[in-house]
Design a protein around this motif. Structure first.
Motif, mmCIF file in Angstrom:
data_model
loop_
_atom_site.group_PDB
_atom_site.id
_atom_site.type_symbol
_atom_site.label_atom_id
_atom_site.label_comp_id
_atom_site.label_asym_id
_atom_site.label_seq_id
_atom_site.Cartn_x
_atom_site.Cartn_y
_atom_site.Cartn_z
ATOM 1 N N ALA A 53 0.814 -1.215 0.000
ATOM 2 C CA ALA A 53 0.000 0.000 0.000
ATOM 3 C C ALA A 53 0.849 1.266 0.000
ATOM 4 O O ALA A 53 0.378 2.318 -0.391
ATOM 5 C CB ALA A 53 -0.935 0.001 1.200
ATOM 6 N N ASP A 54 2.113 1.166 0.430
ATOM 7 C CA ASP A 54 2.947 2.361 0.523
ATOM 8 C C ASP A 54 4.043 2.419 -0.536
ATOM 9 O O ASP A 54 4.988 3.162 -0.396
ATOM 10 C CB ASP A 54 3.559 2.470 1.916
ATOM 11 N N ASP A 55 3.915 1.647 -1.607
ATOM 12 C CA ASP A 55 4.997 1.651 -2.600
ATOM 13 C C ASP A 55 4.831 2.749 -3.657
ATOM 14 O O ASP A 55 5.660 2.885 -4.531
ATOM 15 C CB ASP A 55 5.192 0.281 -3.236
ATOM 16 N N HIS A 56 3.777 3.530 -3.560
ATOM 17 C CA HIS A 56 3.568 4.692 -4.442
ATOM 18 C C HIS A 56 3.636 4.300 -5.919
ATOM 19 O O HIS A 56 4.240 4.994 -6.727
ATOM 20 C CB HIS A 56 4.534 5.826 -4.096
ATOM 21 N N ALA A 57 2.987 3.204 -6.258
ATOM 22 C CA ALA A 57 2.908 2.748 -7.647
ATOM 23 C C ALA A 57 1.785 3.500 -8.363
ATOM 24 O O ALA A 57 0.813 3.935 -7.732
ATOM 25 C CB ALA A 57 2.646 1.245 -7.690
ATOM 26 N N PRO A 58 1.904 3.648 -9.683
ATOM 27 C CA PRO A 58 0.854 4.346 -10.423
ATOM 28 C C PRO A 58 -0.386 3.480 -10.595
ATOM 29 O O PRO A 58 -0.286 2.260 -10.682
ATOM 30 C CB PRO A 58 1.503 4.629 -11.777
ATOM 31 N N THR A 59 -1.523 4.133 -10.635
ATOM 32 C CA THR A 59 -2.753 3.455 -11.009
ATOM 33 C C THR A 59 -3.162 4.008 -12.367
ATOM 34 O O THR A 59 -3.059 5.208 -12.614
ATOM 35 C CB THR A 59 -3.882 3.683 -9.978
ATOM 36 N N THR A 60 -3.554 3.131 -13.219
ATOM 37 C CA THR A 60 -3.946 3.529 -14.570
ATOM 38 C C THR A 60 -5.457 3.406 -14.698
ATOM 39 O O THR A 60 -6.081 2.680 -13.928
ATOM 40 C CB THR A 60 -3.245 2.640 -15.607
ATOM 41 N N PRO A 61 -6.081 4.077 -15.603
ATOM 42 C CA PRO A 61 -5.490 4.823 -16.705
ATOM 43 C C PRO A 61 -5.163 6.275 -16.389
ATOM 44 O O PRO A 61 -4.630 6.983 -17.237
ATOM 45 C CB PRO A 61 -6.548 4.747 -17.795
ATOM 46 N N GLY A 62 -5.437 6.745 -15.168
ATOM 47 C CA GLY A 62 -5.218 8.156 -14.864
ATOM 48 C C GLY A 62 -3.818 8.513 -14.445
ATOM 49 O O GLY A 62 -3.488 9.672 -14.322
ATOM 50 N N CYS A 64 -0.809 8.112 -2.453
ATOM 51 C CA CYS A 64 -1.120 9.473 -2.000
ATOM 52 C C CYS A 64 -2.100 10.213 -2.914
ATOM 53 O O CYS A 64 -2.600 11.263 -2.546
ATOM 54 C CB CYS A 64 0.162 10.280 -1.826
ATOM 55 N N GLY A 65 -2.328 9.694 -4.120
ATOM 56 C CA GLY A 65 -3.284 10.311 -5.031
ATOM 57 C C GLY A 65 -2.735 11.420 -5.906
ATOM 58 O O GLY A 65 -3.433 11.916 -6.791
ATOM 59 N N ASP A 66 -1.480 11.828 -5.688
ATOM 60 C CA ASP A 66 -0.869 12.852 -6.540
ATOM 61 C C ASP A 66 -0.588 12.290 -7.926
ATOM 62 O O ASP A 66 -0.633 11.079 -8.137
ATOM 63 C CB ASP A 66 0.454 13.337 -5.931
ATOM 64 N N GLU A 67 -0.272 13.181 -8.856
ATOM 65 C CA GLU A 67 0.155 12.714 -10.183
ATOM 66 C C GLU A 67 1.394 11.850 -10.015
ATOM 67 O O GLU A 67 2.279 12.163 -9.214
ATOM 68 C CB GLU A 67 0.489 13.891 -11.096
ATOM 69 N N TRP A 68 1.449 10.752 -10.774
ATOM 70 C CA TRP A 68 2.601 9.855 -10.696
ATOM 71 C C TRP A 68 3.630 10.260 -11.736
ATOM 72 O O TRP A 68 3.257 10.576 -12.856
ATOM 73 C CB TRP A 68 2.150 8.412 -10.918
ATOM 74 N N PRO A 69 4.909 10.266 -11.444
ATOM 75 C CA PRO A 69 5.515 9.904 -10.167
ATOM 76 C C PRO A 69 5.417 11.045 -9.155
ATOM 77 O O PRO A 69 5.806 12.171 -9.445
ATOM 78 C CB PRO A 69 6.968 9.608 -10.517
ATOM 79 N N CYS A 70 4.889 10.711 -7.990
ATOM 80 C CA CYS A 70 4.748 11.698 -6.918
ATOM 81 C C CYS A 70 6.123 11.987 -6.309
ATOM 82 O O CYS A 70 7.110 11.327 -6.633
ATOM 83 C CB CYS A 70 3.785 11.173 -5.853
ATOM 84 N N ALA A 71 6.177 12.946 -5.435
ATOM 85 C CA ALA A 71 7.459 13.325 -4.818
ATOM 86 C C ALA A 71 8.100 12.154 -4.076
ATOM 87 O O ALA A 71 9.321 11.945 -4.167
ATOM 88 C CB ALA A 71 7.256 14.498 -3.869
ATOM 89 N N THR A 72 7.292 11.359 -3.375
ATOM 90 C CA THR A 72 7.836 10.211 -2.649
ATOM 91 C C THR A 72 8.426 9.203 -3.611
ATOM 92 O O THR A 72 9.532 8.693 -3.407
ATOM 93 C CB THR A 72 6.748 9.556 -1.773
ATOM 94 N N LYS A 73 7.709 8.916 -4.703
ATOM 95 C CA LYS A 73 8.204 7.929 -5.671
ATOM 96 C C LYS A 73 9.457 8.443 -6.370
ATOM 97 O O LYS A 73 10.389 7.682 -6.635
ATOM 98 C CB LYS A 73 7.114 7.575 -6.690
ATOM 99 N N ARG A 74 9.504 9.720 -6.668
ATOM 100 C CA ARG A 74 10.702 10.292 -7.297
ATOM 101 C C ARG A 74 11.921 10.066 -6.415
ATOM 102 O O ARG A 74 12.970 9.627 -6.888
ATOM 103 C CB ARG A 74 10.515 11.780 -7.569
#
Length: 89
Positions: free
Chosen positions: A12-21, A27-37
């Protein structure tokens, strides 16, 4: 090669993207979010070329899903944040 989209069974905390959006599944931010970056930079270490290849494949997949988004906006979002390497000359 994977497109980087969230897979069943992912943490749940790996900050993977969900598609198609292409939003962050954590966290719901645009991927890649700051954490994922931050995590990608740490994961790939100094191998900017391989990180660029990975993010380029994600960009290509996202461009298919987000056809209405301006191309330059997607490029900035997916690869524009990468630190610039020093040029050898």
């Amino acid at each position: 090669m994977t497109d980087g989209a969230e897979r069943p069974g992912g943490r749940a905390d790996d900050h993977a993207p969900t598609t198609p959006g292409w939003s962050c599944g954590s966290c719901g931010d645009e991927w890649p979010c700051a954490t994922k970056r931050s995590r990608l930079l740490a994961e790939y270490g100094g191998d900017r070329a391989m990180l660029s290849v990975y993010l380029g494949s994600c960009l290509a997949a996202a461009a298919e899903d987000l056809r209405a988004a301006p191309v330059m906006s997607l490029q900035d979002r997916f690869i524009g944040w990468l630190p610039r390497g020093s040029r050898r000359g």
